[in-house]
Design a protein around this motif. Structure first.
Motif, mmCIF file in Angstrom:
data_model
loop_
_atom_site.group_PDB
_atom_site.id
_atom_site.type_symbol
_atom_site.label_atom_id
_atom_site.label_comp_id
_atom_site.label_asym_id
_atom_site.label_seq_id
_atom_site.Cartn_x
_atom_site.Cartn_y
_atom_site.Cartn_z
ATOM 1 N N MET A 1 0.853 -1.187 0.000
ATOM 2 C CA MET A 1 0.000 0.000 0.000
ATOM 3 C C MET A 1 0.890 1.239 0.000
ATOM 4 N N SER A 2 0.558 2.249 -0.806
ATOM 5 C CA SER A 2 1.380 3.445 -0.929
ATOM 6 C C SER A 2 1.243 4.327 0.314
ATOM 7 N N ARG A 3 2.209 5.244 0.467
ATOM 8 C CA ARG A 3 2.170 6.183 1.586
ATOM 9 C C ARG A 3 0.903 7.041 1.513
ATOM 10 N N ALA A 4 0.501 7.456 0.297
ATOM 11 C CA ALA A 4 -0.690 8.289 0.146
ATOM 12 C C ALA A 4 -1.940 7.557 0.633
ATOM 13 N N ASP A 5 -2.046 6.270 0.289
ATOM 14 C CA ASP A 5 -3.200 5.477 0.733
ATOM 15 C C ASP A 5 -3.234 5.379 2.255
ATOM 16 N N LEU A 6 -2.045 5.219 2.867
ATOM 17 C CA LEU A 6 -1.980 5.113 4.324
ATOM 18 C C LEU A 6 -2.406 6.428 4.986
ATOM 19 N N VAL A 7 -1.995 7.543 4.404
ATOM 20 C CA VAL A 7 -2.387 8.837 4.955
ATOM 21 C C VAL A 7 -3.902 9.029 4.856
ATOM 22 N N VAL A 8 -4.491 8.612 3.728
ATOM 23 C CA VAL A 8 -5.946 8.703 3.568
ATOM 24 C C VAL A 8 -6.638 7.831 4.613
ATOM 25 N N GLN A 9 -6.122 6.600 4.805
ATOM 26 C CA GLN A 9 -6.711 5.719 5.817
ATOM 27 C C GLN A 9 -6.589 6.320 7.206
ATOM 28 N N LEU A 10 -5.483 6.975 7.473
ATOM 29 C CA LEU A 10 -5.278 7.610 8.779
ATOM 30 C C LEU A 10 -6.326 8.692 9.007
ATOM 31 N N ALA A 11 -6.585 9.496 7.971
ATOM 32 C CA ALA A 11 -7.598 10.550 8.088
ATOM 33 C C ALA A 11 -8.988 9.947 8.284
ATOM 34 N N GLU A 12 -9.293 8.888 7.548
ATOM 35 C CA GLU A 12 -10.594 8.232 7.679
ATOM 36 C C GLU A 12 -10.769 7.655 9.083
ATOM 37 N N ALA A 13 -9.702 7.032 9.615
ATOM 38 C CA ALA A 13 -9.793 6.447 10.950
ATOM 39 C C ALA A 13 -10.064 7.520 12.000
ATOM 40 N N GLY A 14 -9.411 8.683 11.850
ATOM 41 C CA GLY A 14 -9.655 9.767 12.796
ATOM 42 C C GLY A 14 -11.062 10.316 12.683
ATOM 43 N N ALA A 15 -11.547 10.478 11.453
ATOM 44 C CA ALA A 15 -12.890 11.022 11.248
ATOM 45 C C ALA A 15 -13.974 10.076 11.754
ATOM 46 N N GLN A 16 -13.713 8.769 11.628
ATOM 47 C CA GLN A 16 -14.701 7.772 12.045
ATOM 48 C C GLN A 16 -14.517 7.338 13.498
ATOM 49 N N ASN A 17 -13.475 7.892 14.140
ATOM 50 C CA ASN A 17 -13.151 7.498 15.518
ATOM 51 C C ASN A 17 -12.959 5.983 15.621
ATOM 52 N N ASP A 18 -12.340 5.416 14.584
ATOM 53 C CA ASP A 18 -12.101 3.967 14.512
ATOM 54 C C ASP A 18 -10.693 3.693 15.032
ATOM 55 N N HIS A 19 -10.610 3.373 16.332
ATOM 56 C CA HIS A 19 -9.290 3.213 16.953
ATOM 57 C C HIS A 19 -8.540 2.006 16.399
ATOM 58 N N VAL A 20 -9.257 0.925 16.070
ATOM 59 C CA VAL A 20 -8.599 -0.271 15.520
ATOM 60 C C VAL A 20 -7.947 0.051 14.181
ATOM 61 N N LYS A 21 -8.702 0.729 13.323
ATOM 62 C CA LYS A 21 -8.159 1.106 12.016
ATOM 63 C C LYS A 21 -6.998 2.078 12.174
ATOM 64 N N LEU A 22 -7.127 2.984 13.154
ATOM 65 C CA LEU A 22 -6.053 3.943 13.416
ATOM 66 C C LEU A 22 -4.768 3.218 13.807
ATOM 67 N N GLU A 23 -4.888 2.232 14.710
ATOM 68 C CA GLU A 23 -3.707 1.485 15.148
ATOM 69 C C GLU A 23 -3.051 0.752 13.985
ATOM 70 N N ARG A 24 -3.884 0.107 13.163
ATOM 71 C CA ARG A 24 -3.333 -0.660 12.050
ATOM 72 C C ARG A 24 -2.647 0.247 11.037
ATOM 73 N N THR A 25 -3.225 1.403 10.786
ATOM 74 C CA THR A 25 -2.637 2.316 9.811
ATOM 75 C C THR A 25 -1.317 2.877 10.324
ATOM 76 N N VAL A 26 -1.284 3.269 11.586
ATOM 77 C CA VAL A 26 -0.037 3.761 12.166
ATOM 78 C C VAL A 26 1.014 2.651 12.198
ATOM 79 N N ALA A 27 0.576 1.423 12.500
ATOM 80 C CA ALA A 27 1.507 0.294 12.497
ATOM 81 C C ALA A 27 2.127 0.121 11.120
ATOM 82 N N ALA A 28 1.326 0.277 10.064
ATOM 83 C CA ALA A 28 1.844 0.159 8.700
ATOM 84 C C ALA A 28 2.835 1.282 8.390
#
Length: 344
Positions: A1-28
């Motif tokens: 997965m590209s860096r841009a995709d990870l940044v988008v996922q990070l923003a989505e996780a914050g907007a959705q308050n999805d802590h699991v997704k946030l952890e996985r994205t930061v881990a990546a």
């Protein structure tokens, strides 16, 4: 997965308050930073989400010097990767495909810049003792990443729900850590779900395993090995981008291997070509144990290498080759048991 995709996922996780997704994205992102040797950035990202334990609570250092966190310390073993591909005797097609995979991993940035990912899921099949574990080790050595082996005795529990939870912990760690994750005896987990003898619970474990494999980033190489690939679930096979067979060695394979390990006439007093013929029928692991036995006896007894090899060959052939009761000459070769014809 590209860096841009990870940044988008990070923003989505914050907007959705999805802590699991946030952890996985930061881990990546942490794993990507470490792969590029941006250790300061990786440490800051990891610390921001509490991935790094305080120094007083860190796990003991493993054999390769890295730190396994407490949550996976009992589920994984990190083994030292000491041998590379040049140290192995592989079928030519297998070696070519593995070198291609290693090259893709080393040049992953080039692939990702073109919206492609390197291959990272490998299945090794074949009879025991012919290099599946050693090949996984060589991949880790070539990539310069930890070589992690799952401990089935710790992962598999009588309560299969707990097994799935432990698998998730292992894969969560692998997602955050560029590594080679090795699953030996993979048929213990990836069984065919259509088997009428298996329970619904084990089928759910297999389904969970497949989902975890699908969710692994391409910088984590997963290598699975099986002596019984016919037992594997058909959906498991589809997950692997490389499916390689390591067969029993031929006489030519053993001859190349003997040259590689330095078992020449000068060292053992035997012609390597003749020794390869005599060892034919055994696996690489058995041939390696044969040579180790010879070396031990040479060191401890100080005897003539040729005599020791001949004696060890007699033992070898009784186990793997000729019929019981066969006789051998002084060079360890089988004598004919056919009686001379007599006059009537």
């Amino acid at each position: 997965m590209s860096r841009a995709d990870l940044v988008v996922q990070l923003a989505e996780a914050g907007a959705q308050n999805d802590h699991v997704k946030l952890e996985r994205t930061v881990a990546a992102l942490v794993a990507e930073a470490r792969a590029k040797r941006h250790d300061t950035l990786a440490d800051r990202l990891a610390k921001a989400l509490g991935f790094v334990a305080p120094p007083s609570r860190q796990a003991p250092r493993s054999v390769n010097g890295s730190v396994l966190p407490e949550k996976v310390r009992d589920l994984l073993i990190e083994r030292p990767a000491r041998r590379g591909l040049d140290d192995l005797t592989l079928p030519a097609d297998v070696e070519t495909q593995v070198r291609d995979l290693i090259d893709e991993q080393h040049r992953a940035d080039v692939l990702r810049s073109n919206s492609l990912d390197p291959r990272h899921r490998v299945m090794l099949a074949g009879p025991p003792g012919n290099g599946k574990t050693t090949l996984a080790e060589a991949i880790a050595f070539s990539l310069g990443v930890p070589f992690l082996t799952i401990r089935y005795d710790a992962v598999i529990d009588s309560y299969l729900g707990e097994t799935a939870a432990r698998l998730r912990r292992v894969f969560d760690y692998a997602r955050a850590t560029p590594c080679v994750l090795f699953l030996d005896e993979f048929d213990a987990l990836g069984k065919e779900r259509g088997d009428v003898h298996e329970t619904g619970e084990i089928k759910r474990v297999v389904s969970s395993l497949l989902l975890q494999m699908d969710d692994l980033p391409s910088y984590t190489v997963i290598v699975c090995a099986s002596n019984h690939p016919e037992l594997l679930d058909r959906a498991v096979w589809r997950r692997f981008q490389l499916r390689l067979e390591l067969p029993m060695p031929t006489r030519a394979d053993l001859r190349r291997w003997l040259d590689q390990v330095g078992a020449d006439r000068k060292a053992l007093g035997f012609d390597p070509a003749a020794l390869a013929r005599d060892l034919e029928g055994g696996s690489f692991a058995e041939a390696e144990e044969f040579l180790l036995d010879v070396k031990r006896k040479i060191v401890l007894s100080g005897g003539a290498p040729k005599t020791i090899v001949a004696h060890q060959l007699k033992t070898w052939k009784k186990r793997f080759g000729p019929k019981a009761g066969a006789k051998f000459d002084d060079d360890g070769r089988q004598q004919s048991n056919t009686a001379a014809p007599t006059d009537a």
